[in-house]
Scaffold this motif. Structure first.
Motif, mmCIF file in Angstrom:
data_model
loop_
_atom_site.group_PDB
_atom_site.id
_atom_site.type_symbol
_atom_site.label_atom_id
_atom_site.label_comp_id
_atom_site.label_asym_id
_atom_site.label_seq_id
_atom_site.Cartn_x
_atom_site.Cartn_y
_atom_site.Cartn_z
ATOM 1 N N LEU A 1 -11.340 9.449 15.354
ATOM 2 C CA LEU A 1 -10.580 8.211 15.195
ATOM 3 C C LEU A 1 -9.106 8.518 14.966
ATOM 4 N N VAL A 2 -8.253 7.527 15.280
ATOM 5 C CA VAL A 2 -6.824 7.655 15.006
ATOM 6 C C VAL A 2 -6.606 7.739 13.496
ATOM 7 N N GLU A 3 -5.736 8.638 13.082
ATOM 8 C CA GLU A 3 -5.423 8.785 11.660
ATOM 9 C C GLU A 3 -4.630 7.576 11.171
ATOM 10 N N GLN A 4 -5.116 6.943 10.118
ATOM 11 C CA GLN A 4 -4.403 5.806 9.549
ATOM 12 C C GLN A 4 -3.195 6.289 8.740
ATOM 13 N N THR A 5 -2.136 5.481 8.728
ATOM 14 C CA THR A 5 -0.891 5.871 8.051
ATOM 15 C C THR A 5 -0.491 4.820 7.018
ATOM 16 N N ARG A 6 0.328 5.267 6.065
ATOM 17 C CA ARG A 6 0.866 4.362 5.050
ATOM 18 C C ARG A 6 2.371 4.596 4.949
ATOM 19 N N LEU A 7 3.123 3.492 4.734
ATOM 20 C CA LEU A 7 4.581 3.570 4.645
ATOM 21 C C LEU A 7 5.030 2.916 3.345
ATOM 22 N N ALA A 8 5.667 3.691 2.487
ATOM 23 C CA ALA A 8 6.178 3.177 1.209
ATOM 24 C C ALA A 8 7.702 3.136 1.275
ATOM 25 N N LEU A 9 8.311 1.999 0.829
ATOM 26 C CA LEU A 9 9.766 1.830 0.864
ATOM 27 C C LEU A 9 10.318 1.744 -0.550
ATOM 28 N N ARG A 10 11.530 2.311 -0.711
ATOM 29 C CA ARG A 10 12.211 2.236 -2.002
ATOM 30 C C ARG A 10 13.694 2.008 -1.752
ATOM 31 N N SER A 11 14.263 1.029 -2.510
ATOM 32 C CA SER A 11 15.690 0.709 -2.382
ATOM 33 C C SER A 11 16.408 1.143 -3.647
ATOM 34 N N THR B 1 8.863 6.506 2.986
ATOM 35 C CA THR B 1 7.995 7.689 2.872
ATOM 36 C C THR B 1 6.725 7.439 3.674
ATOM 37 N N LEU B 2 6.487 8.305 4.666
ATOM 38 C CA LEU B 2 5.352 8.144 5.579
ATOM 39 C C LEU B 2 4.287 9.196 5.270
ATOM 40 N N VAL B 3 3.057 8.732 4.999
ATOM 41 C CA VAL B 3 1.931 9.636 4.730
ATOM 42 C C VAL B 3 0.716 9.130 5.491
ATOM 43 N N ASP B 4 -0.303 10.004 5.611
ATOM 44 C CA ASP B 4 -1.552 9.516 6.193
ATOM 45 C C ASP B 4 -2.403 8.919 5.082
ATOM 46 N N ASP B 5 -3.602 8.453 5.435
ATOM 47 C CA ASP B 5 -4.393 7.754 4.419
ATOM 48 C C ASP B 5 -5.015 8.702 3.398
ATOM 49 N N ASP B 6 -4.808 10.012 3.583
ATOM 50 C CA ASP B 6 -5.232 10.981 2.578
ATOM 51 C C ASP B 6 -4.064 11.418 1.701
ATOM 52 N N GLY B 7 -2.874 10.814 1.935
ATOM 53 C CA GLY B 7 -1.709 11.124 1.127
ATOM 54 C C GLY B 7 -0.915 12.319 1.595
ATOM 55 N N ARG B 8 -1.241 12.875 2.768
ATOM 56 C CA ARG B 8 -0.483 14.021 3.276
ATOM 57 C C ARG B 8 0.806 13.541 3.933
ATOM 58 N N ALA B 9 1.924 14.179 3.580
ATOM 59 C CA ALA B 9 3.223 13.799 4.144
ATOM 60 C C ALA B 9 3.244 14.062 5.641
ATOM 61 N N LEU B 10 3.846 13.129 6.386
ATOM 62 C CA LEU B 10 3.968 13.269 7.838
ATOM 63 C C LEU B 10 5.425 13.569 8.165
#
Length: 462
Positions: free
Chosen positions: A381-391, A399-408
């Protein structure tokens, strides 16, 4: 023998000379050859001085030796020491005798064993007959061939001869003192026979003549009741002058057993099928020796993840296969390797790198238990990603990571604000930042990587 005749034969005077190496034999004549029944050899070092007489019933006196005189010395004798005689032995220890001893584990086969019911061809049981010896000697299970099965490795060609009840002692027929086994096959018109009387180096013949080029080894394996005769493939190719790759055909395979005496031998059993097609063995065919390989793997796994694959391995005859190498690969990804433990178990951590889709999981085993292989399908399956923003301080950081928390790292983020877009590439921590006016709404998006990483977007106010 008369003294004068003996002195003439050895060209020496014998009076007062020692005679050594004395011994006696009893033999029984049978069909023009002698069968040895008993051996009476004098102790090592025993001599008889020619011209002297032994007392009735007395044995020859051993010749003096340094070891004998040393043993007679009181200072060298442990039994003469009071402290030594007073010391209790381990066998006399009450605790040692009282502790129950566990029965030793049954001996394990030293060689691969064909799977139950799998063989090249079978031979009738109870049909071994040495054709000589006392009337009514009958069948000898120690010489009774039950099956013949071929096996191949990168280095050797083997013939596994199943025996009804293999033992390491002499033949059960009383006039014989041992046994010999043969594995025969043909390559084209050339006939090769591998032969041995016991575990260790054997003899090879080509077209009836002993061939010193052939490197033959034998294993008489009592736990599995089989005799395994093997020949080094390089030496076989050299002896025959022809190539023998996997897929080459050996025809006319057969097994033979012989009862052996000091003076002669007699054929006891021949294992050869009536249908010559059953006597064909194709090099590389190890179907009867493949270990039982059980694999538990996830049905789905995301690309760039690691799939945990559990392995349970047993030999072709059902024993635990410990210390065997197992490997696993998904699609075109890297191969993972592990070794089975004392219970025949192992866990593979198989990396996934292929794009999304159905991919083959290939698990293989190798080692003394034989080579095994199992193929199945895993859905990537395609690896799911997460994007966290901070101002902070007029800058927006994504900050872009996969759903296991590994930095991309090395991925392109697009920051859209005030009618324009600014692209930035993530660093080793998966971060990318741009400066924006305070109070601006910023939308950050990641387009993903087709078949590998899923797209994602998020919004924040600077």
């Amino acid at each position: 023998v008369k003294q004068a005749d003996l002195e003439k034969a050895v060209a020496a005077k014998l009076a007062g000379k020692p005679l050594s190496g004395m011994g006696a034999r009893t033999l029984e004549n049978y069909k023009a050859f002698g069968l040895a029944w008993d051996f009476a050899d004098a102790p090592e070092g025993a001599v008889h001085v020619f011209g002297t007489a032994c007392k009735a019933g007395a044995a020859p006196k051993p010749a003096p030796s340094p070891s004998a005189s040393a043993a007679a010395s009181p200072s060298a004798s442990p039994s003469a020491s009071p402290s030594a005689s007073a010391s209790p032995s381990a066998s006399a220890s009450p605790s040692a005798s009282a502790s129950p001893s566990e029965p030793p584990p049954p001996p394990q086969p030293a060689v691969p064993v064909p799977a139950a019911g799998c063989f090249g061809f079978q031979d009738e049981t109870g049909d071994s007959d040495a054709a000589v010896g006392p009337a009514g000697a009958g069948d000898d299970p120690d010489l009774d061939l039950t099956s013949v099965t071929g096996r191949t490795t990168d280095k050797d060609v083997f013939g596994h001869l199943g025996v009804a009840e293999l033992s390491s002692g002499p033949s059960a027929l009383p006039v014989f003192t041992g046994h010999r086994f043969e594995y025969e096959f043909s390559v084209g018109e050339r006939v090769v026979v591998l032969s041995a009387e016991e575990t260790g180096p054997g003899v090879g013949t080509v077209d009836g003549a002993v061939n010193e080029t052939l490197v033959v080894e034998a294993v008489f394996d009592e736990p599995s009741s089989q005799v395994v005769l093997g020949v080094d493939r390089v030496s076989l190719v050299k002896a025959l002058g022809t190539s023998l790759p996997d897929g080459a055909v050996l025809s006319g395979t057969a097994g033979r057993s012989y009862a052996v005496s000091p003076a002669s031998e007699s054929e006891a059993d021949v294992a050869s099928p009536e249908d010559p097609r059953q006597a064909v063995y194709v090099l590389g065919d190890n179907e009867c020796f493949r270990p039982a390989l059980s694999v538990t793997a996830p049905g789905e796994v995301q690309t760039s993840d690691v799939a945990l694959v559990s392995i349970a391995l047993s030999t072709s005859d059902g024993r635990v296969a410990k210390g065997q190498t197992v490997t696993g690969r998904i699609g075109s990804g890297r191969t993972a390797t592990a070794t089975t433990d004392g219970s025949g178990l192992a866990t593979l951590r198989v990396p996934v790198s292929d794009a999304a889709g159905a991919r083959e999981l290939l698990v293989q085993s190798s080692g003394s238990a034989g080579d095994g292989e199992l193929r199945s399908t895993v859905r990537v399956l395609v690896e799911q990603t997460r994007l966290a923003l901070r101002s902070s301080g007029g800058a927006v950081t994504g900050t872009l990571v996969d759903d296991d928390g590994r930095a991309l790292s090395g991925q392109r983020l697009v920051f859209a604000f005030g009618g324009r877009s600014v692209a930035a590439t993530t660093d080793s921590r998966g971060r990318a930042a741009v400066s924006v006016p305070a109070g601006t709404v910023v939308e950050v998006s990641y387009a993903g990587r087709r078949g590998h990483l899923a797209p994602v977007k998020a919004r924040v106010t600077a």
